[in-house]
Design a protein around this motif. Structure first.
Motif, mmCIF file in Angstrom:
data_model
loop_
_atom_site.group_PDB
_atom_site.id
_atom_site.type_symbol
_atom_site.label_atom_id
_atom_site.label_comp_id
_atom_site.label_asym_id
_atom_site.label_seq_id
_atom_site.Cartn_x
_atom_site.Cartn_y
_atom_site.Cartn_z
ATOM 1 N N THR A 1 0.833 -1.207 0.000
ATOM 2 C CA THR A 1 0.000 0.000 0.000
ATOM 3 C C THR A 1 0.865 1.253 0.000
ATOM 4 O O THR A 1 0.554 2.234 -0.694
ATOM 5 C CB THR A 1 -0.939 -0.002 1.219
ATOM 6 N N ILE B 1 -5.683 6.725 0.371
ATOM 7 C CA ILE B 1 -5.369 5.586 1.236
ATOM 8 C C ILE B 1 -6.428 4.494 1.086
ATOM 9 O O ILE B 1 -6.112 3.319 0.869
ATOM 10 C CB ILE B 1 -5.258 6.034 2.713
ATOM 11 N N ILE C 1 -5.678 0.396 -0.750
ATOM 12 C CA ILE C 1 -5.685 -0.842 0.038
ATOM 13 C C ILE C 1 -6.292 -1.991 -0.767
ATOM 14 O O ILE C 1 -7.299 -1.817 -1.446
ATOM 15 C CB ILE C 1 -6.501 -0.645 1.336
ATOM 16 N N PHE D 1 -3.203 -1.525 5.625
ATOM 17 C CA PHE D 1 -2.576 -0.204 5.750
ATOM 18 C C PHE D 1 -2.120 0.008 7.180
ATOM 19 O O PHE D 1 -2.776 -0.427 8.127
ATOM 20 C CB PHE D 1 -3.570 0.901 5.366
#
Length: 275
Positions: free
Chosen positions: A149, A196, A200, A208
């Motif tokens: 990630t 973010i 993932i 993460f």
């Protein structure tokens, strides 16, 4: 314990404290708060509990002299906007808490803020600044998805000198803001938190880590600014009220902190441990 570590060092750097919590953490949270006040050898500014607006949590904040912050006021999103689950597990709240930690730069009045998990009790004195260096506590294993990630987010491989996932970390507001801007520059159509969530692999339970991401980001910029130390955390499968002061004193001969949870999942070894 070395004679060097038996001497209690103090820092003049003022730091705020930020603890994300939910109601199920109320069993350990009072002990976490007390241990931070006892063992964090910095002047403490704001002591914040970021949590759902629940009476029991607000009452604890009043009792302990902490500032309550409604978790739904920190970011433009709430837990309900996060969909990170399978038929067997739900990691939406876990991810939301990580985003809240990275949102801490907007909450703090000090230049630095210490984040600590609501189930982890410090049992030895801690200092997070040593001269111009920031102290990072490390362990020898991590989750492989954290680094996948990271690479998606920042378009480069994490340096990964060790694992920084050790339940507490000192964040510098300006550097957190820089990390988020850097993420957004790599994902121009998204906010940092959206980037973010979209980076993932949601079929994986551990996708993460805010600690791994922030510390590897700093290490990639200036490794000499980080002082790495072994975390020496002990995970205990018991209720915090069951442990005696004598047992804590005994554990403190070897460990720096104790966590009241079970470890899960598969791991990878780091290239080098802390020291």
């Amino acid at each position: 314990m070395s004679s060097k570590e038996t001497k209690i060092v103090r820092s003049k750097t003022r730091i705020d404290i930020l603890i994300p919590a939910i109601e199920k953490d109320l069993g350990t949270l009072p002990f976490v708060i007390d241990a931070v006040r006892r063992n964090v050898k910095h002047p403490i500014g704001d002591f914040m509990i970021v949590a759902p607006r629940k009476k029991r949590i607000i009452d604890l904040c009043i009792k302990k002299g902490c500032k309550f912050i409604d978790e739904n006021t920190v970011l433009p999103i709430t837990k309900s906007n996060i969909h990170y689950r399978s038929k067997r597990w739900d990691r939406s709240g876990w991810l939301f808490q990580q985003l809240l930690k990275l949102g801490g730069d907007t909450l703090c009045s000090s230049n630095y803020y210490l984040v600590i998990d609501a189930d982890t009790v410090l049992i030895r004195p801690h200092v997070f600044k040593s001269g111009k260096k920031t102290v990072f506590y490390c362990r020898g294993w991590s989750q492989p998805e954290y680094f996948k990630t990271y690479k998606k987010l920042l378009k480069r491989k994490a340096p990964h000198p060790t694992s920084f996932v050790t339940h507490y970390m000192l964040f510098e507001k300006a550097k957190v803001a820089r990390l988020k801007k850097d993420i957004e520059s790599k994902h121009p159509t998204r906010s940092w938190y959206s980037a973010i969530m979209h980076s993932i692999n949601k079929s994986k339970q551990f996708g993460f880590s805010e600690f791994e991401t922030y510390a590897n980001y700093l290490y990639s910029k200036n490794p000499g600014a980080l002082l790495l130390k072994s975390a020496r955390n002990k995970s205990l499968n018991m209720n915090v009220t069951q442990i005696s002061k004598s047992r804590i004193k005994q554990l403190a001969q070897k460990y720096r902190s104790i966590s009241f949870h079970k470890r899960k999942g598969y791991v990878i070894k780091s290239k080098a441990g802390g020291h």
